[in-house]
Write an enzyme that holds these catalytic residues in place. Structure first.
Site, PDB file in Angstrom:
ATOM      1  N   ASN A   9       0.865  -1.182   0.000  1.00 31.05           N
ATOM      2  CA  ASN A   9       0.000   0.000   0.000  1.00 31.05           C
ATOM      3  C   ASN A   9       0.902   1.233   0.000  1.00 31.05           C
ATOM      4  O   ASN A   9       1.460   1.589   1.027  1.00 31.05           O
ATOM      5  CB  ASN A   9      -0.890  -0.039   1.261  1.00 31.05           C
ATOM      6  CG  ASN A   9      -1.692   1.231   1.449  1.00 31.05           C
ATOM      7  OD1 ASN A   9      -1.809   2.047   0.531  1.00 31.05           O
ATOM      8  ND2 ASN A   9      -2.243   1.400   2.647  1.00 31.05           N
ATOM      9  N   LYS A  11       0.119   4.250  -0.347  1.00 26.93           N
ATOM     10  CA  LYS A  11      -0.529   5.458   0.192  1.00 26.93           C
ATOM     11  C   LYS A  11      -0.301   6.636  -0.772  1.00 26.93           C
ATOM     12  O   LYS A  11      -0.250   6.405  -1.981  1.00 26.93           O
ATOM     13  CB  LYS A  11      -0.035   5.745   1.616  1.00 26.93           C
ATOM     14  CG  LYS A  11      -0.132   4.491   2.489  1.00 26.93           C
ATOM     15  CD  LYS A  11       0.067   4.742   3.949  1.00 26.93           C
ATOM     16  CE  LYS A  11      -0.055   3.410   4.698  1.00 26.93           C
ATOM     17  NZ  LYS A  11       0.030   3.557   6.148  1.00 26.93           N
ATOM     18  N   HIS A  94      -9.476   1.352   4.650  1.00 26.40           N
ATOM     19  CA  HIS A  94      -8.220   1.546   5.379  1.00 26.40           C
ATOM     20  C   HIS A  94      -8.452   2.530   6.538  1.00 26.40           C
ATOM     21  O   HIS A  94      -9.233   3.479   6.408  1.00 26.40           O
ATOM     22  CB  HIS A  94      -7.140   2.091   4.439  1.00 26.40           C
ATOM     23  CG  HIS A  94      -5.779   2.060   5.061  1.00 26.40           C
ATOM     24  ND1 HIS A  94      -5.361   3.044   5.935  1.00 26.40           N
ATOM     25  CD2 HIS A  94      -4.774   1.173   4.978  1.00 26.40           C
ATOM     26  CE1 HIS A  94      -4.137   2.743   6.355  1.00 26.40           C
ATOM     27  NE2 HIS A  94      -3.757   1.608   5.784  1.00 26.40           N
ATOM     28  N   GLU A  96      -6.807   4.927   7.611  1.00 25.92           N
ATOM     29  CA  GLU A  96      -6.561   6.342   7.295  1.00 25.92           C
ATOM     30  C   GLU A  96      -7.772   6.954   6.604  1.00 25.92           C
ATOM     31  O   GLU A  96      -8.072   8.135   6.793  1.00 25.92           O
ATOM     32  CB  GLU A  96      -5.290   6.475   6.447  1.00 25.92           C
ATOM     33  CG  GLU A  96      -4.055   6.229   7.303  1.00 25.92           C
ATOM     34  CD  GLU A  96      -2.859   5.666   6.564  1.00 25.92           C
ATOM     35  OE1 GLU A  96      -2.828   5.714   5.321  1.00 25.92           O
ATOM     36  OE2 GLU A  96      -1.950   5.153   7.253  1.00 25.92           O
ATOM     37  N   GLU A 166      -5.455  -4.612  10.675  1.00 26.54           N
ATOM     38  CA  GLU A 166      -4.437  -3.581  10.872  1.00 26.54           C
ATOM     39  C   GLU A 166      -4.751  -2.778  12.125  1.00 26.54           C
ATOM     40  O   GLU A 166      -5.523  -1.805  12.062  1.00 26.54           O
ATOM     41  CB  GLU A 166      -4.411  -2.633   9.669  1.00 26.54           C
ATOM     42  CG  GLU A 166      -4.055  -3.292   8.364  1.00 26.54           C
ATOM     43  CD  GLU A 166      -3.455  -2.292   7.387  1.00 26.54           C
ATOM     44  OE1 GLU A 166      -2.346  -2.551   6.906  1.00 26.54           O
ATOM     45  OE2 GLU A 166      -4.072  -1.245   7.138  1.00 26.54           O
ATOM     46  N   GLY A 172       2.624   2.412  10.696  1.00 25.96           N
ATOM     47  CA  GLY A 172       3.607   3.479  10.533  1.00 25.96           C
ATOM     48  C   GLY A 172       4.318   3.869  11.810  1.00 25.96           C
ATOM     49  O   GLY A 172       4.975   4.910  11.863  1.00 25.96           O
ATOM     50  N   SER A 213       3.456  -1.925  10.347  1.00 22.49           N
ATOM     51  CA  SER A 213       4.902  -1.992  10.577  1.00 22.49           C
ATOM     52  C   SER A 213       5.515  -3.344  10.210  1.00 22.49           C
ATOM     53  O   SER A 213       6.456  -3.801  10.859  1.00 22.49           O
ATOM     54  CB  SER A 213       5.231  -1.611  12.026  1.00 22.49           C
ATOM     55  OG  SER A 213       4.826  -0.273  12.302  1.00 22.49           O
ATOM     56  N   GLY A 234       2.846  -1.054   4.233  1.00 21.40           N
ATOM     57  CA  GLY A 234       2.887   0.354   3.864  1.00 21.40           C
ATOM     58  C   GLY A 234       4.311   0.804   3.596  1.00 21.40           C
ATOM     59  O   GLY A 234       4.860   0.579   2.520  1.00 21.40           O
ATOM     60  N   GLY A 235       4.946   1.414   4.585  1.00 19.76           N
ATOM     61  CA  GLY A 235       6.285   2.002   4.434  1.00 19.76           C
ATOM     62  C   GLY A 235       7.296   1.090   3.754  1.00 19.76           C
ATOM     63  O   GLY A 235       8.035   1.530   2.859  1.00 19.76           O
TER      64      GLY A 235
HETATM   65  P1  PGA Z   1       2.899   0.443   7.567  1.00 14.78           P
HETATM   66  O1  PGA Z   1       1.419   0.670   6.961  1.00 14.78           O
HETATM   67  O2  PGA Z   1       3.401  -0.862   6.988  1.00 14.78           O
HETATM   68  O3  PGA Z   1       3.685   1.622   7.088  1.00 14.78           O
HETATM   69  O4  PGA Z   1       2.762   0.371   9.037  1.00 14.78           O
HETATM   70  C1  PGA Z   1       0.538  -0.409   6.779  1.00 14.78           C
HETATM   71  C2  PGA Z   1      -0.765   0.090   6.201  1.00 14.78           C
HETATM   72  O5  PGA Z   1      -1.216   1.175   6.586  1.00 14.78           O
HETATM   73  O6  PGA Z   1      -1.384  -0.601   5.385  1.00 14.78           O
END
Ligand code: PGA
Length: 255
Positions: A9, A11, A94, A96, A166, A172, A213, A234-235
């Protein structure tokens, strides 16, 4: 046997040129990894440009959101049939989007139905906030999200979904959930709720990722948990070592 699925993802990161450059550097390595489904979810603006570079690979492409109506006067929105021309998957609900754009379970439910009606594979996100976790409400919150998001779907539709657990406090933050903690929520709460709505067979058929994470150093831990079928990343999906992360995931699940 549930086939593992690893999704990146991105983002709101990478413009078209950067996305195309990045995919050129990782696609060979990703394509060579077998036994798991692999999906990249860039911003909408990069979807069209990535379709051709990925066409000869087994790497899937997904969007990060969509609207449930098919077309019309919804300025700024993008529909399932529009996405269907460009990609196969769509991330829905998600945290967010829930936090910054007021997305509710009811909205996610409508989006899931629209995605399925147009042949897109939804990746449906659920997860509790830190305050809810601290208050011991994880089971109630996540169970409620599962019921709300999946309302009115048939057992067959649910069985074909990908869910992502999640916990918001793990996204993050570098504060990843333990595999046993995440696995327990997935097994008891998510599959348990689905078993109550439909059947144990349906609960065992649905694929559930962990997200929050995830990185190359901890992905093996999640993949070896029997209730965790992959990761939403994500990251760590923005860098070249996403290939390493997926390779480790494929290796540990093939044992
Ligand atoms: P992250 O994000 O791996 O950066 O923690 C995961 C996500 O929001 O899907």
């Amino acid at each position: 046997m549930r086939r593992p699925i690893l999704a990146g993802n991105w983002k709101m990161n990478k413009g078209v040129a950067e996305a195309v450059d990045f995919v050129r550097t990782i696609r060979r390595g990703l394509n060579d990894i077998k036994g798991v489904d692999k999906v990249l979810c860039p911003p909408y603006t990069a979807l069209a440009a990535l379709r051709d570079p990925l066409a000869a690979t087994d790497i899937g492409l997904g969007a990060q959101n969509m609207y449930w109506e098919e077309k019309g006067a919804y300025t700024g929105e993008i529909s399932a049939p529009m996405l269907k021309e460009l990609c196969q998957y769509v991330i829905l609900g998600h945290s967010e989007r829930r936090a910054h754009f007021n997305e509710t379970d009811e909205a996610v439910n409508r989006k899931i139905k629209a995605a399925l009606a147009h042949g897109l594979f939804p990746i449906v996100c659920v997860g509790e906030t830190e305050a809810e976790y601290d208050a011991g409400q994880t089971q109630a919150v996540v169970g409620g999200q599962v019921r709300g998001c999946l309302a009115g779907l048939t057992a067959e539709q649910v069985a074909g979904l990908v869910l992502a657990y999640e916990p918001v406090w793990a996204i993050g933050t570098g504060k990843a959930a333990t595999a046993s903690g995440a696995g327990a929520v997935i097994g008891l709460t998510i599959r348990g709720t689905i078993a109550g709505l439909h059947s144990e067979d349906t609960a065992q058929a649905v694929r559930v990722q962990y997200g929050g994470s995830v990185n190359p150093a901890n992905v093996a831990e999640y993949m070896t948990h029997p209730d965790i079928d992959g990761a939403l990343v994500g990251g760590a999906s923005l860098k070249g070592d996403f290939v390493e992360l997926v390779r480790i995931a494929a290796e540990v699940t093939s044992i």
